[in-house]
Design a protein around this motif. Structure first.
Motif, PDB file in Angstrom:
ATOM      1  N   ALA A  91      -6.264  40.628  20.757  1.00  0.00           N
ATOM      2  CA  ALA A  91      -6.577  42.064  20.815  1.00  0.00           C
ATOM      3  C   ALA A  91      -5.730  42.857  19.832  1.00  0.00           C
ATOM      4  O   ALA A  91      -6.236  43.758  19.147  1.00  0.00           O
ATOM      5  CB  ALA A  91      -6.375  42.575  22.240  1.00  0.00           C
ATOM      6  N   ILE A  92      -4.442  42.556  19.743  1.00  0.00           N
ATOM      7  CA  ILE A  92      -3.588  43.335  18.839  1.00  0.00           C
ATOM      8  C   ILE A  92      -3.882  42.989  17.386  1.00  0.00           C
ATOM      9  O   ILE A  92      -3.835  43.859  16.502  1.00  0.00           O
ATOM     10  CB  ILE A  92      -2.083  43.132  19.172  1.00  0.00           C
ATOM     11  CG1 ILE A  92      -1.215  44.063  18.328  1.00  0.00           C
ATOM     12  CG2 ILE A  92      -1.658  41.702  18.976  1.00  0.00           C
ATOM     13  CD1 ILE A  92      -1.509  45.522  18.500  1.00  0.00           C
ATOM     14  N   TRP A  93      -4.235  41.746  17.094  1.00  0.00           N
ATOM     15  CA  TRP A  93      -4.585  41.385  15.716  1.00  0.00           C
ATOM     16  C   TRP A  93      -5.849  42.116  15.264  1.00  0.00           C
ATOM     17  O   TRP A  93      -5.916  42.637  14.152  1.00  0.00           O
ATOM     18  CB  TRP A  93      -4.762  39.875  15.602  1.00  0.00           C
ATOM     19  CG  TRP A  93      -3.465  39.128  15.671  1.00  0.00           C
ATOM     20  CD1 TRP A  93      -2.211  39.632  15.447  1.00  0.00           C
ATOM     21  CD2 TRP A  93      -3.281  37.745  15.992  1.00  0.00           C
ATOM     22  NE1 TRP A  93      -1.257  38.660  15.612  1.00  0.00           N
ATOM     23  CE2 TRP A  93      -1.878  37.486  15.948  1.00  0.00           C
ATOM     24  CE3 TRP A  93      -4.145  36.711  16.318  1.00  0.00           C
ATOM     25  CZ2 TRP A  93      -1.344  36.226  16.201  1.00  0.00           C
ATOM     26  CZ3 TRP A  93      -3.617  35.454  16.586  1.00  0.00           C
ATOM     27  CH2 TRP A  93      -2.234  35.212  16.523  1.00  0.00           C
ATOM     28  N   VAL A  94      -6.841  42.174  16.132  1.00  0.00           N
ATOM     29  CA  VAL A  94      -8.056  42.912  15.786  1.00  0.00           C
ATOM     30  C   VAL A  94      -7.752  44.402  15.671  1.00  0.00           C
ATOM     31  O   VAL A  94      -8.286  45.097  14.797  1.00  0.00           O
ATOM     32  CB  VAL A  94      -9.159  42.657  16.830  1.00  0.00           C
ATOM     33  CG1 VAL A  94     -10.367  43.545  16.554  1.00  0.00           C
ATOM     34  CG2 VAL A  94      -9.575  41.196  16.830  1.00  0.00           C
ATOM     35  N   SER A 120     -14.972  43.326  24.390  1.00  0.00           N
ATOM     36  CA  SER A 120     -15.887  42.405  25.064  1.00  0.00           C
ATOM     37  C   SER A 120     -15.338  40.987  25.125  1.00  0.00           C
ATOM     38  O   SER A 120     -15.532  40.269  26.101  1.00  0.00           O
ATOM     39  CB  SER A 120     -17.235  42.396  24.332  1.00  0.00           C
ATOM     40  OG  SER A 120     -17.814  43.683  24.324  1.00  0.00           O
ATOM     41  N   VAL A 121     -14.622  40.585  24.074  1.00  0.00           N
ATOM     42  CA  VAL A 121     -14.122  39.216  23.984  1.00  0.00           C
ATOM     43  C   VAL A 121     -12.813  39.032  24.752  1.00  0.00           C
ATOM     44  O   VAL A 121     -12.617  38.010  25.427  1.00  0.00           O
ATOM     45  CB  VAL A 121     -13.938  38.808  22.507  1.00  0.00           C
ATOM     46  CG1 VAL A 121     -13.278  37.441  22.396  1.00  0.00           C
ATOM     47  CG2 VAL A 121     -15.282  38.811  21.783  1.00  0.00           C
ATOM     48  N   THR A 122     -11.913  40.008  24.645  1.00  0.00           N
ATOM     49  CA  THR A 122     -10.561  39.842  25.197  1.00  0.00           C
ATOM     50  C   THR A 122     -10.330  40.540  26.529  1.00  0.00           C
ATOM     51  O   THR A 122      -9.383  40.218  27.241  1.00  0.00           O
ATOM     52  CB  THR A 122      -9.512  40.385  24.210  1.00  0.00           C
ATOM     53  OG1 THR A 122      -9.669  41.809  24.082  1.00  0.00           O
ATOM     54  CG2 THR A 122      -9.658  39.734  22.839  1.00  0.00           C
ATOM     55  N   GLY A 123     -11.168  41.533  26.871  1.00  0.00           N
ATOM     56  CA  GLY A 123     -10.917  42.318  28.073  1.00  0.00           C
ATOM     57  C   GLY A 123      -9.867  43.381  27.880  1.00  0.00           C
ATOM     58  O   GLY A 123      -9.461  44.039  28.836  1.00  0.00           O
ATOM     59  N   VAL A 124      -9.412  43.575  26.649  1.00  0.00           N
ATOM     60  CA  VAL A 124      -8.393  44.575  26.325  1.00  0.00           C
ATOM     61  C   VAL A 124      -9.038  45.665  25.475  1.00  0.00           C
ATOM     62  O   VAL A 124      -9.665  45.370  24.456  1.00  0.00           O
ATOM     63  CB  VAL A 124      -7.223  43.946  25.544  1.00  0.00           C
ATOM     64  CG1 VAL A 124      -6.218  45.012  25.128  1.00  0.00           C
ATOM     65  CG2 VAL A 124      -6.547  42.877  26.388  1.00  0.00           C
TER      66      VAL A 124
END
Length: 246
Positions: A91-94, A120-124
């Protein structure tokens, strides 16, 4: 997962908002850079050297993230495992990509779409406008929400379910400012443009609507602020209030 004391974390550093770029060290574009044959940097010149420098810088930041995450997660054995199986890091990289796009008015929609895919992918959910410092780690990841005007310092750790949210619909600074070396426990809500001081710790399921001074511990609903006694571990102070588990 067993919670980890952040009092043993790295020494304090100045928060570096996401998207800032280090200066060129006083060199003009025409001057050769250390270790290189021309203005492009080590081993190259022009655009090629610049690209190489960006790749090196990016890898150093990724490696820094991985090492910081491993130091906070005793269940992980290697950088590879952390890189492949940590939704918080993903999440932080994206977010770093979407934040750069958000800083350009013409690509803000793209930034929002990228952040939604990450959600959607990470929930964050991290709004691309949020400013995040270095060595930021979200353990477990699921359910974390960080609003547009939130500012997060260096060496901050969040557990799952944390909200850095707002309390107004006006287009103003409406989300929290979190200092360096802060730990925020699972399910905690930090609401409004409050300031969480360096080294503060917020207990699980607490609701914070007022500033928390540096080095303090905030627990409960609404959060009650207390300071550790001399020689007392701030981490252990959090668990003295049963309300944080309700």
């Amino acid at each position: 997962m067993t919670a980890l004391r952040l009092t043993d974390a790295r020494p304090p550093r100045t928060a570096t908002p996401e998207g800032s770029v280090a200066g060129p060290g006083g060199l003009t574009p025409a001057e050769p850079r250390p270790g290189g044959s021309g203005p492009g940097g080590p081993g190259g010149s022009g655009a090629g050297g610049t690209l190489l420098g960006l790749l090196r810088s990016g890898w150093e930041r990724v490696r820094e993230d991985l090492d910081a995450a491993i130091a906070r997660d005793p269940a992980v054995d290697s950088r590879l495992e952390m890189a492949l199986a940590s939704p918080g890091l993903h999440a932080i990289w994206v977010h770093r990509i979407s934040h750069r796009l958000w800083q350009r008015p013409g690509t803000r929609l793209v930034a929002r779409l990228i952040s939604q895919v990450s959600r959607s992918v990470t929930g964050v959910e991290i709004h691309p406008g949020a400013q995040i410092g270095r060595r930021f780690f979200i353990d477990h990841g699921m359910g974390v929400v960080i609003g547009e005007t939130a500012e997060v310092g260096d060496d901050v750790m969040l557990y799952h379910g944390v909200t850095l949210g707002g309390r107004t619909l006006q287009r103003v600074k409406r989300h929290p400012t979190v200092g360096n070396r802060v730990t925020i426990g699972a399910g905690a809500r930090v609401l409004g443009p409050v300031v969480i001081g360096d080294g503060a710790q917020i207990g699980a399921n607490s609701v914070v609507v007022k500033d928390v001074p540096a080095g303090a511990v905030a627990t409960g609903v609404p959060a009650v602020i207390r300071f550790p006694d001399p020689g007392q571990d701030p981490y252990e102070v959090m668990f003295k209030d049963p309300a944080i588990w309700i």
